[in-house]
Design an enzyme around this catalytic site. Structure first.
Site, mmCIF file in Angstrom:
data_model
loop_
_atom_site.group_PDB
_atom_site.id
_atom_site.type_symbol
_atom_site.label_atom_id
_atom_site.label_comp_id
_atom_site.label_asym_id
_atom_site.label_seq_id
_atom_site.Cartn_x
_atom_site.Cartn_y
_atom_site.Cartn_z
ATOM 1 N N MET A 148 0.860 -1.276 0.011
ATOM 2 C CA MET A 148 0.141 0.056 0.010
ATOM 3 C C MET A 148 0.715 1.332 -0.095
ATOM 4 O O MET A 148 0.631 2.251 -0.804
ATOM 5 C CB MET A 148 -1.024 0.018 1.203
ATOM 6 C CG MET A 148 -1.929 -1.027 1.145
ATOM 7 S SD MET A 148 -3.265 -0.910 2.542
ATOM 8 C CE MET A 148 -4.224 -2.438 2.177
ATOM 9 N N ARG A 198 18.783 -5.242 41.567
ATOM 10 C CA ARG A 198 19.955 -4.405 41.602
ATOM 11 C C ARG A 198 20.002 -3.625 42.818
ATOM 12 O O ARG A 198 19.003 -2.813 43.187
ATOM 13 C CB ARG A 198 19.658 -3.637 40.445
ATOM 14 C CG ARG A 198 20.849 -2.367 40.021
ATOM 15 C CD ARG A 198 21.880 -2.694 39.468
ATOM 16 N NE ARG A 198 22.718 -1.739 39.239
ATOM 17 C CZ ARG A 198 23.979 -1.657 38.794
ATOM 18 N NH1 ARG A 198 24.545 -2.940 38.528
ATOM 19 N NH2 ARG A 198 24.801 -0.773 38.261
ATOM 20 N N PRO A 223 6.339 6.141 -1.586
ATOM 21 C CA PRO A 223 7.079 7.076 -1.077
ATOM 22 C C PRO A 223 6.593 8.370 -0.776
ATOM 23 O O PRO A 223 6.955 9.330 0.037
ATOM 24 C CB PRO A 223 8.262 7.541 -2.358
ATOM 25 C CG PRO A 223 8.227 6.251 -2.947
ATOM 26 C CD PRO A 223 6.847 5.573 -2.805
ATOM 27 N N PHE A 268 8.428 0.528 2.320
ATOM 28 C CA PHE A 268 8.170 0.264 3.760
ATOM 29 C C PHE A 268 7.243 -1.093 3.898
ATOM 30 O O PHE A 268 6.494 -1.484 4.481
ATOM 31 C CB PHE A 268 7.535 1.117 4.681
ATOM 32 C CG PHE A 268 8.315 2.505 4.647
ATOM 33 C CD1 PHE A 268 9.544 2.636 4.416
ATOM 34 C CD2 PHE A 268 7.538 3.583 4.419
ATOM 35 C CE1 PHE A 268 10.281 3.800 4.603
ATOM 36 C CE2 PHE A 268 8.107 4.842 4.400
ATOM 37 C CZ PHE A 268 9.518 4.987 4.581
ATOM 38 N N GLY A 297 -1.052 3.495 10.490
ATOM 39 C CA GLY A 297 -1.731 4.763 10.538
ATOM 40 C C GLY A 297 -1.049 5.498 11.629
ATOM 41 O O GLY A 297 -1.543 5.210 12.624
ATOM 42 N N GLY A 325 19.650 1.955 33.928
ATOM 43 C CA GLY A 325 20.695 2.731 33.523
ATOM 44 C C GLY A 325 21.635 2.349 32.431
ATOM 45 O O GLY A 325 20.990 2.321 31.502
ATOM 46 N N GLN A 344 15.367 3.631 31.364
ATOM 47 C CA GLN A 344 16.077 4.657 32.183
ATOM 48 C C GLN A 344 16.242 3.841 33.428
ATOM 49 O O GLN A 344 17.490 4.038 34.362
ATOM 50 C CB GLN A 344 15.094 5.927 32.570
ATOM 51 C CG GLN A 344 15.812 6.902 33.402
ATOM 52 C CD GLN A 344 16.759 7.718 32.747
ATOM 53 O OE1 GLN A 344 16.951 7.470 31.565
ATOM 54 N NE2 GLN A 344 17.852 8.270 33.418
ATOM 55 N N GLU A 397 -6.687 -3.874 11.793
ATOM 56 C CA GLU A 397 -5.484 -3.544 11.622
ATOM 57 C C GLU A 397 -4.989 -2.718 13.274
ATOM 58 O O GLU A 397 -3.883 -3.180 13.529
ATOM 59 C CB GLU A 397 -5.104 -2.835 10.181
ATOM 60 C CG GLU A 397 -3.741 -2.339 10.297
ATOM 61 C CD GLU A 397 -3.493 -1.575 8.885
ATOM 62 O OE1 GLU A 397 -2.049 -1.430 8.783
ATOM 63 O OE2 GLU A 397 -4.363 -1.339 8.165
#
Length: 439
Positions: A128, A271, A131, A159, A367, A342, A339, A245
Site C-alpha cells: 500500500m 539491582r 514514497p 516500507f 496509520g 541505567g 531509564q 489492523e
C-alpha cells in the site's frame, strides 16, 4: 506483575499458548540476534511455524486451515512480542493478507493461496505505502491500466513488510487516476512475474530482523482474474479492515508494555544502589506504579476491543483510540523502564534496549496517530450534539422575554454550530440553557 484477570480466553487457548511459547523459545529466541544481523528470518521458520499450526489460525478447514477463532491468532502475536521476537512477519501474513483473501477473494483465489499460506509455503505481503503516500492511501500513484483481459501495472511501494520473502503481494493501485478514492483497485501480484523487482532491504532503527523493502513494478502484466474485489472498490475494502489492523497494533503495544514492566520489576528488585535495592527507592516505586496503572487500563480496553471485534461490533474509532492510547503508552513504558536499567539499558544485549528501538514504529505503523486523532473528537462532537437538545431543555419560563419555543430553537441552533465548528475556546453554561464560548 499481576493484572486484572483476563477473561476472554478459554482452556483451549491456554493450552495453545503453552505450545506457541515452547515453539518461540525453541525455534526463534536462540536465533533472533543473528537474524537481526542478517536483516531477515529464514524461510524455513515459516515452514516450521506452518507445521506447528501458528499461521492463519482462522482460515477455514476447506482452505487448509483449522477454522479457529481470532483469539488463537492473538495468542501467537502476544507470544512473539512477549519474547521480543519482532522479526517474523506473521502478523501481516495472517491478520491482513489472509483476511483480505478470505473476505474479498474469489473461490479460485482462496483455493490457490490460502492452503499455502497456512503451511508457510507461500508468504503474503501487503503493498500500500508509497514514497509520497503513507496514511493518505487515496494519493497512491501505482497505476494498473487495462489491456484486453489483462492489466499492466507500473509503480513502486516502500516500507513493505515481508518484501524480500513474499511470494505475492496484495497490491493497491489506481485504475482511474481522476477518481480519487473511487479509482483504487486491489490486485494479487505474484513475485515471480516479469517486471516484479525487489529493491533494498531497508535499514531500520528497530525491528531489524523483519525484512522491510522497496518494491518496483515495471510493466507487470497480470490477468484480470487477479483482481481482488471489484474495480474501483479497493479503498472501500481497505477501510473495512481498519479496525482489525488497528486492533492488532493495540494487542502488540499492550503486550510489550506488560512485558517490559515485568523485566523492570525483576531488574530493580535485584539491582542494589547505595546499599539498597533499586526497587525500594520511592522514585522507582512511583514510576512503576504509574506505568502499572496505565498498563492495566490498556489491557482491559484492548481485551474489550478484542471481544467487540469477535462480535462484529468494533467501531473503527474505538479501534483507533485503542491504538493511539496503547502505542503512546508503549513508547512511554520502554523509555521509562530503560531509564531504570541505567547504562545496561543502553546495551543491545539487554532485551529492554531492543524493545526501545523496536517501539518507535508503533506510533506510525497502521496509520500514524496524528492522522487518526481527528476522528475521535469528530465522533464525540456528533454524539454530544445528538444529546444536547435534551440536555439544554432548561430555558426560562414562557413569560420571560421571547417564547419558550424560540429559546429552545435558539439553543439547538447555537449548540449544533458549536459541534460543527469544533472551536477550541472553552464552553460555559449560561443562563437560559445555552452553551456560550468564554471570551
Amino acid at each position: 506483575m499481576s493484572m486484572i484477570e483476563r477473561t476472554i480466553f478459554r482452556e483451549e487457548h491456554h493450552i495453545f499458548r503453552e505450545s506457541v511459547r515452547r515453539f518461540v523459545d525453541r525455534e526463534i529466541v536462540p536465533f533472533h540476534a543473528q537474524w537481526e544481523k542478517d536483516g531477515i528470518v529464514p524461510r524455513e521458520l515459516w515452514l516450521k511455524a506452518g507445521a506447528e499450526g501458528l499461521l492463519c489460525c482462522t482460515v477455514p478447514e476447506e482452505y487448509g486451515g483449522m477454522g479457529l477463532d481470532y483469539l488463537f491468532d492473538v495468542v501467537v502475536f502476544e507470544e512473539l512480542w512477549r519474547s521480543g521476537a519482532s522479526g517474523p512477519g506473521f502478523l501481516i501474513h495472517t491478520d491482513l493478507v489472509a483476511t483480505y483473501l478470505l473476505s474479498f477473494g474469489t473461490e479460485a483465489q482462496k483455493r490457490q493461496w490460502l492452503p499455502k499460506m497456512v503451511s508457510g509455503e507461500a508468504i503474503g505481503s501487503l503493498g500500500m505505502t508509497e514514497p509520497h503516500a503513507g496514511s493518505d492511501l487515496k494519493a497512491i500513484r501505482t497505476r494498473a491500466v487495462r489491456d484486453g483481459d489483462d492489466f499492466v501495472i507500473n509503480g513502486q511501494k516502500v516500507f513493505i513488510s515481508n518484501g524480500q520473502l513474499c511470494d505475492f503481494v496484495v497490491l493497491a493501485t489506481k485504475t482511474d487516476g481522476s477518481a480519487g478514492a473511487k479509482g483504487v483497485t486491489l490486485f494479487i501480484v505474484e513475485s515471480n512475474r516479469p517486471g516484479f523487482q525487489r529493491g533494498r532491504n531497508l535499514e531500520k532503527i528497530g525491528m531489524k530482523a523483519q525484512d522491510t523493502s522497496e518494491l518496483f513494478f515495471e510493466n507487470i502484466r497480470i490477468p484480470a482474474t487477479n483482481m481482488l474485489g471489484q474495480e474501483g472498490k479497493g479503498f472501500a475494502l481497505m477501510m473495512t479492515k481498519l479496525s482489525q489492523e488497528r486492533l492488532a497494533q493495540a494487542v502488540r503495544s499492550a503486550t510489550v508494555t506488560e512485558t517490559v514492566l515485568d523485566w523492570t520489576v525483576e531488574y530493580t528488585s535485584d539491582r542494589s544502589v547505595f546499599g539498597q535495592k533499586l526497587a525500594n527507592f520511592q522514585n522507582t516505586q512511583f514510576k512503576l506504579a504509574d506505568l502499572k496503572t496505565k498498563a492495566t487500563v490498556a489491557r482491559v480496553f484492548t481485551d474489550r476491543c478484542i471481544s467487540l471485534f469477535m462480535e462484529g461490533k468494533l467501531d473503527p474509532v474505538d479501534a483507533a483510540m485503542a491504538k493511539m492510547f496503547t502505542s503512546e503508552l508503549h513508547c512511554e513504558a520502554v523509555d521509562e523502564c530503560l531509564q531504570l536499567f541505567g547504562g545496561w539499558g543502553y546495551m543491545t544485549e539487554y532485551p529492554i534496549a531492543r524493545a526501545y528501538v523496536d517501539a518507535r514504529i508503533v506510533k506510525i505503523a497502521g496509520g500514524s496517530i496524528e492522522i487518526m486523532k481527528p476522528s475521535s473528537p469528530a465522533r464525540c462532537s456528533r454524539n454530544v450534539a445528538s444529546h444536547w437538545p435534551r440536555a439544554v431543555d432548561c430555558t426560562p419560563p414562557a413569560d420571560a422575554k421571547g417564547s419558550r419555543q424560540d429559546k429552545i430553537d435558539k439553543n439547538n441552533t447555537d449548540d449544533q454550530s458549536v459541534a460543527n465548528q469544533g472551536s477550541s475556546k472553552p464552553l460555559a453554561f449560561a443562563p437560559g440553557g445555552i452553551y456560550r464560548h468564554v471570551p
